[in-house]
Design a protein around this motif. Structure first.
Motif, PDB file in Angstrom:
ATOM      1  N   LYS A  84       0.816  -1.216   0.000  1.00 58.51           N
ATOM      2  CA  LYS A  84       0.000   0.000   0.000  1.00 58.51           C
ATOM      3  C   LYS A  84       0.850   1.266   0.000  1.00 58.51           C
ATOM      4  CE  LYS A  84      -2.634  -1.393   3.524  1.00 58.51           C
ATOM      5  NZ  LYS A  84      -2.521  -2.865   3.558  1.00 58.51           N
ATOM      6  N   ALA A  85       2.149   1.141   0.278  1.00 63.38           N
ATOM      7  CA  ALA A  85       3.027   2.314   0.304  1.00 63.38           C
ATOM      8  C   ALA A  85       3.598   2.656  -1.072  1.00 63.38           C
ATOM      9  CB  ALA A  85       4.169   2.086   1.284  1.00 63.38           C
ATOM     10  N   ARG A  86       3.402   1.801  -2.053  1.00 62.85           N
ATOM     11  CA  ARG A  86       4.047   2.023  -3.354  1.00 62.85           C
ATOM     12  C   ARG A  86       3.384   3.171  -4.114  1.00 62.85           C
ATOM     13  NH1 ARG A  86      -0.030  -1.390  -4.086  1.00 62.85           N
ATOM     14  NH2 ARG A  86      -1.051  -1.589  -6.112  1.00 62.85           N
ATOM     15  N   SER A  87       4.132   3.740  -5.044  1.00 62.46           N
ATOM     16  CA  SER A  87       3.576   4.688  -6.001  1.00 62.46           C
ATOM     17  C   SER A  87       3.202   3.931  -7.267  1.00 62.46           C
ATOM     18  CB  SER A  87       4.587   5.784  -6.342  1.00 62.46           C
ATOM     19  OG  SER A  87       5.002   6.467  -5.181  1.00 62.46           O
ATOM     20  N   MET A  88       2.245   4.490  -8.016  1.00 62.98           N
ATOM     21  CA  MET A  88       1.786   3.882  -9.265  1.00 62.98           C
ATOM     22  C   MET A  88       1.734   4.943 -10.354  1.00 62.98           C
ATOM     23  SD  MET A  88      -1.345   1.672  -7.589  1.00 62.98           S
ATOM     24  CE  MET A  88      -1.475   2.706  -6.127  1.00 62.98           C
ATOM     25  N   ASP A  89       2.217   4.605 -11.540  1.00 62.02           N
ATOM     26  CA  ASP A  89       2.131   5.531 -12.661  1.00 62.02           C
ATOM     27  C   ASP A  89       0.691   5.630 -13.140  1.00 62.02           C
ATOM     28  OD1 ASP A  89       4.858   5.847 -12.575  1.00 62.02           O
ATOM     29  OD2 ASP A  89       5.264   4.397 -14.169  1.00 62.02           O
ATOM     30  N   VAL A  90       0.248   6.840 -13.428  1.00 60.79           N
ATOM     31  CA  VAL A  90      -1.078   7.030 -14.008  1.00 60.79           C
ATOM     32  C   VAL A  90      -0.953   6.787 -15.506  1.00 60.79           C
ATOM     33  CG1 VAL A  90      -3.018   8.593 -14.331  1.00 60.79           C
ATOM     34  CG2 VAL A  90      -1.631   8.714 -12.232  1.00 60.79           C
ATOM     35  N   PRO A  91      -1.600   5.747 -16.029  1.00 64.87           N
ATOM     36  CA  PRO A  91      -1.392   5.368 -17.436  1.00 64.87           C
ATOM     37  C   PRO A  91      -1.732   6.499 -18.402  1.00 64.87           C
ATOM     38  CG  PRO A  91      -2.601   3.657 -16.245  1.00 64.87           C
ATOM     39  CD  PRO A  91      -2.550   4.853 -15.344  1.00 64.87           C
ATOM     40  N   GLY A  92      -0.902   6.611 -19.433  1.00 66.01           N
ATOM     41  CA  GLY A  92      -1.182   7.526 -20.534  1.00 66.01           C
ATOM     42  C   GLY A  92      -1.020   8.994 -20.222  1.00 66.01           C
ATOM     43  N   THR A  93      -0.287   9.323 -19.154  1.00 62.28           N
ATOM     44  CA  THR A  93      -0.171  10.739 -18.780  1.00 62.28           C
ATOM     45  C   THR A  93       1.196  11.346 -19.067  1.00 62.28           C
ATOM     46  OG1 THR A  93       0.430  10.141 -16.495  1.00 62.28           O
ATOM     47  CG2 THR A  93      -1.917  10.506 -16.970  1.00 62.28           C
ATOM     48  N   ALA A  94       2.170  10.549 -19.453  1.00 63.68           N
ATOM     49  CA  ALA A  94       3.514  11.072 -19.684  1.00 63.68           C
ATOM     50  C   ALA A  94       3.607  11.715 -21.070  1.00 63.68           C
ATOM     51  CB  ALA A  94       4.552   9.960 -19.553  1.00 63.68           C
ATOM     52  N   ALA A  95       4.331  12.817 -21.165  1.00 69.02           N
ATOM     53  CA  ALA A  95       4.546  13.497 -22.450  1.00 69.02           C
ATOM     54  C   ALA A  95       5.791  14.358 -22.340  1.00 69.02           C
ATOM     55  CB  ALA A  95       3.338  14.359 -22.819  1.00 69.02           C
ATOM     56  N   GLY A  96       6.440  14.579 -23.469  1.00 69.90           N
ATOM     57  CA  GLY A  96       7.580  15.479 -23.513  1.00 69.90           C
ATOM     58  C   GLY A  96       8.759  15.027 -22.683  1.00 69.90           C
ATOM     59  N   GLY A  97       8.965  13.720 -22.568  1.00 68.54           N
ATOM     60  CA  GLY A  97      10.089  13.205 -21.795  1.00 68.54           C
ATOM     61  C   GLY A  97       9.868  13.215 -20.299  1.00 68.54           C
ATOM     62  N   ARG A  98       8.677  13.575 -19.854  1.00 65.42           N
ATOM     63  CA  ARG A  98       8.378  13.570 -18.413  1.00 65.42           C
ATOM     64  C   ARG A  98       7.934  12.180 -17.966  1.00 65.42           C
ATOM     65  NH1 ARG A  98       5.882  17.795 -20.849  1.00 65.42           N
ATOM     66  NH2 ARG A  98       6.516  19.914 -20.266  1.00 65.42           N
ATOM     67  N   LYS A  99       7.944  11.998 -16.651  1.00 70.36           N
ATOM     68  CA  LYS A  99       7.418  10.776 -16.064  1.00 70.36           C
ATOM     69  C   LYS A  99       5.892  10.853 -16.044  1.00 70.36           C
ATOM     70  CE  LYS A  99      11.359  10.285 -12.892  1.00 70.36           C
ATOM     71  NZ  LYS A  99      11.762  10.196 -11.458  1.00 70.36           N
ATOM     72  N   ASP A 426       8.507  17.780 -14.329  1.00 66.12           N
ATOM     73  CA  ASP A 426       8.909  16.382 -14.159  1.00 66.12           C
ATOM     74  C   ASP A 426       7.801  15.369 -14.432  1.00 66.12           C
ATOM     75  OD1 ASP A 426      11.393  17.301 -13.415  1.00 66.12           O
ATOM     76  OD2 ASP A 426      10.982  17.206 -11.261  1.00 66.12           O
ATOM     77  N   TYR A 427       6.520  15.796 -14.371  1.00 65.00           N
ATOM     78  CA  TYR A 427       5.436  14.820 -14.454  1.00 65.00           C
ATOM     79  C   TYR A 427       4.359  15.237 -15.453  1.00 65.00           C
ATOM     80  CZ  TYR A 427       7.546  13.334 -10.042  1.00 65.00           C
ATOM     81  OH  TYR A 427       8.433  12.927  -9.079  1.00 65.00           O
ATOM     82  N   GLY A 428       3.743  14.225 -16.054  1.00 66.52           N
ATOM     83  CA  GLY A 428       2.585  14.448 -16.913  1.00 66.52           C
ATOM     84  C   GLY A 428       2.935  15.146 -18.213  1.00 66.52           C
ATOM     85  N   ASP A 429       2.035  16.004 -18.665  1.00 66.31           N
ATOM     86  CA  ASP A 429       2.243  16.720 -19.927  1.00 66.31           C
ATOM     87  C   ASP A 429       2.631  18.167 -19.701  1.00 66.31           C
ATOM     88  OD1 ASP A 429      -0.094  17.869 -19.038  1.00 66.31           O
ATOM     89  OD2 ASP A 429      -1.356  17.113 -20.677  1.00 66.31           O
ATOM     90  N   GLY A 430       2.941  18.540 -18.459  1.00 60.55           N
ATOM     91  CA  GLY A 430       3.388  19.892 -18.172  1.00 60.55           C
ATOM     92  C   GLY A 430       2.300  20.828 -17.706  1.00 60.55           C
ATOM     93  N   ARG A 431       1.046  20.398 -17.763  1.00 58.20           N
ATOM     94  CA  ARG A 431      -0.050  21.293 -17.359  1.00 58.20           C
ATOM     95  C   ARG A 431      -0.309  21.255 -15.859  1.00 58.20           C
ATOM     96  NH1 ARG A 431      -5.275  19.838 -20.209  1.00 58.20           N
ATOM     97  NH2 ARG A 431      -4.483  17.698 -19.909  1.00 58.20           N
ATOM     98  N   ALA A 432      -0.092  20.114 -15.231  1.00 55.65           N
ATOM     99  CA  ALA A 432      -0.370  19.983 -13.794  1.00 55.65           C
ATOM    100  C   ALA A 432       0.773  20.561 -12.973  1.00 55.65           C
ATOM    101  CB  ALA A 432      -0.581  18.518 -13.439  1.00 55.65           C
ATOM    102  N   HIS A 433       0.429  21.405 -11.987  1.00 57.36           N
ATOM    103  CA  HIS A 433       1.421  22.021 -11.117  1.00 57.36           C
ATOM    104  C   HIS A 433       1.320  21.544  -9.672  1.00 57.36           C
ATOM    105  CE1 HIS A 433       1.783  24.749 -14.554  1.00 57.36           C
ATOM    106  NE2 HIS A 433       2.919  25.165 -14.027  1.00 57.36           N
TER     107      HIS A 433
END
Length: 605
Positions: A84-99, A426-433
């Protein structure tokens, strides 16, 4: 059906374990760290241990065993480690070389009274940190008790007092004065209710261990503080707000021993006074990056360097027992693939209780009655939703407790603590802050939008309802904190399935603590000589479903294994909760009174 032996790690050249020096100070088998050294010659050479479960307890057990020269293989249900402590990638959210955007089961927090887990974190190397991943912890400095429907919010500073009383200066009357003063400042409760609550805390503080375990364990916190006879504000602030939102258990049924000892005393009272804390920690800490990046991934890498092997995507089906010992474990691929049996010299069962007890067959249970008692342990839902926002929205430098929310919502703004990350870069497509991580602790009460419980809602309805409850608590009269146009997306743990249907399911539940739970919790040592238990349901001094309890249980399991093996390796240090010496004379008096059948001296009913 094939039979596999637990995989042998690589040769021991270059590997080491921690050696310890005997030391005093609040620990069982107390020891102090010194530079790592090779396993003692008397330690059984390369004895194989199968650790069943790769969450915090399983990784903690693997860590301690590997440092002592054991060949460890960890079997984990998911494809990644951390439970339950792990992180999980949100599918389909990476863009522009970000995680990808980071998602989690729910936010992590590390109270200052944690001491076993921080010790492990210091022993996990992290580039640039002299204190390992422990250096990735950040102090939260305040908590917001957000009120709904325009009620005034309550801000509560979490820093320890700057001039704590000297040892010996703390008396029962001094503590009472501090409680009265604090509640008078941060609440608007009637004076007689504040006074009564302070007196009840003193009763618990001065109760001996026997009274706590035999009497207060059987009394619900709600009844202990007489919440049913008090104002709604009293019930909300001092009953519901201190139990349901923190440990997913209801004040109406939660054990007074657990709530009083861990939440009220260790977390709040002694935390504010700077007693029994981990180094320079304040009451509450969080990580400076997603959990897996800041902690779990470096931990996995370190364990691999110690020779630990990992078999992921594997489901434990049954633990075999014959002739007084565990003979092997039947496992299969998580997707229902080919079954096989894995064997080892020792087995540490480190799965959550709801999954572990399903693997204990009739013969194994007959060998140790405490396994059957685990069927009485209860779990409940406590799952989070991450909201990804266009605008940085820290709200408060710490956690948010939405006291009036029917779903007992808590939250934290993550990006403000991630000082080693730039969220939009570092994350997503750059829109989320920012990421506002919120947790639903109450899944069985109707919400404010649809009039349905969380379990009755679809995922989309849960998101809309949760967002509405957050806004009700945070968007005060004349102030808008959360705006609909700022919300870009959301994530919920995929372990929650079937929402909106007849059979909603949550694979990742949390142990709760209704009255009598203590009597059903097993010890780490079992009656089966090569079988040990680790997990937040195992009886520990922490006595709460926490990562600290999971880590402590693993240390106790490893110590029991070392005893069984006759190993001369130093035992794992186990820190216990702080016991103020000033209260001990009053507890000794209460012990005499308890044996005579008399109430606590301060208990006026």
């Amino acid at each position: 059906m094939a039979t596999d032996h637990a995989q042998q790690p690589h040769p021991t050249a270059g590997h080491s374990r921690r050696r310890f020096l005997t030391a005093a100070g609040g620990a069982v088998g107390a020891t102090a760290l010194r530079p790592a050294a090779r396993a003692a010659a008397g330690t059984p050479s390369r004895r194989r241990v199968a650790v069943l479960g790769g969450g915090v307890s399983g990784l903690s057990a693997a860590h301690e065993l590997a440092e002592r020269g054991y060949a460890v293989t960890v079997y984990e249900y998911y494809d990644i480690l951390g439970g339950k402590a792990r992180s999980m990638d949100v599918p389909g959210t990476a863009a522009g070389g970000r995680k990808p955007l980071p998602g989690e089961h729910g936010f992590r927090f590390f109270p200052g009274f944690y001491r076993n887990l921080p010790d492990t974190m210091r022993r996990i190397p992290f580039p640039g940190n002299a204190a390992g991943v422990h250096g990735n912890l950040r102090n939260a400095t305040e908590e917001l008790f957000a009120r709904g429907s325009g009620r005034p919010d309550l801000h509560f500073p979490l820093r320890r007092v700057t001039t704590p009383p000297a040892p010996g200066d703390i008396t029962a009357s001094w503590i009472r004065d501090q409680i009265l003063s604090a509640l008078d400042v941060v609440t608007r409760l009637p004076a007689h209710e504040v006074a009564y609550f302070a007196d009840r805390l003193l009763v618990h503080l001065t109760s001996c261990d026997a009274r706590r375990e035999d009497q207060w364990e059987k009394v619900a916190w709600w009844d202990f503080i007489r919440a049913g006879e008090m104002s709604r504000e009293y019930q909300t602030l001092l009953g519901i707000g201190q139990t349901r939102n923190l440990v997913a258990t209801r004040a109406e049924v939660a054990s007074t021993r657990t709530v009083g000892r861990v939440i009220i005393e260790a977390l709040i009272l002694w935390g504010l006074l700077g007693r029994g804390l981990d180094g320079d920690a304040d009451i509450d800490r969080v990580l400076n990056a997603p959990t897996s990046e800041a902690w779990i991934d470096p931990w996995e890498a370190h364990l691999r360097s110690l020779g630990v092997d990992f078999v992921t995507g594997t489901q434990v089906l049954e633990i075999g027992y014959e002739g007084g010992r565990v003979t092997g474990v039947r496992v299969a691929a998580r997707d229902g693939g080919h079954e096989r049996t894995v064997t080892a010299d020792h087995y540490v069962c480190a799965m959550p209780v709801e999954h572990a007890r399903a693997t204990w067959g009739r013969a194994l249970r007959a060998a140790d009655p405490q396994l059957d008692r685990c069927d009485a342990l209860k779990t409940d839902w406590m799952t989070g939703v991450m909201f990804y926002l266009r605008t940085p929205t820290p709200v408060v430098h710490g956690h948010i407790n939405c006291l009036d929310s029917p779903w007992s919502v808590t939250a934290v703004g993550q990006a403000q603590f991630w000082d080693v990350r730039d969220f939009s870069r570092d994350y997503g497509d750059g829109r989320a802050h920012d990421c506002l991580s919120a947790i639903i602790s109450e899944w069985d009460k109707p919400g404010i939008l649809y009039g349905k419980t969380a379990k009755e809602c679809t995922r989309d309805e849960i998101v809309a309802e949760l967002w509405a409850q957050l806004k009700d608590g945070l968007n005060d009269t004349g102030k808008t904190t959360l705006r609909d146009e700022d919300r870009l997306g959301w994530f919920m743990d995929p372990a929650v399935t079937g929402l909106g249907g007849p059979e909603p399911h949550n694979r990742e539940q949390l142990l709760i603590h209704p009255t009598g739970t203590l009597y059903h919790r097993p010890s780490a040592r079992t009656a089966i000589p090569n079988f040990f238990l680790a997990g937040d349901y195992v009886r520990t001094d922490v006595d709460l479903a926490t990562m600290e309890g999971a880590n402590e249980s693993a240390r106790r399991a490893v110590n029991a294994l070392l005893d069984t093996d006759g190993s001369d390796a130093e035992r794992c240090r186990v820190w216990e909760l702080y016991r103020p010496p000033e209260m001990e004379p009053l507890k000794r008096i209460d012990e005499v009174r308890y044996r005579l059948g008399l109430p606590n001296t301060l208990d006026l009913g």
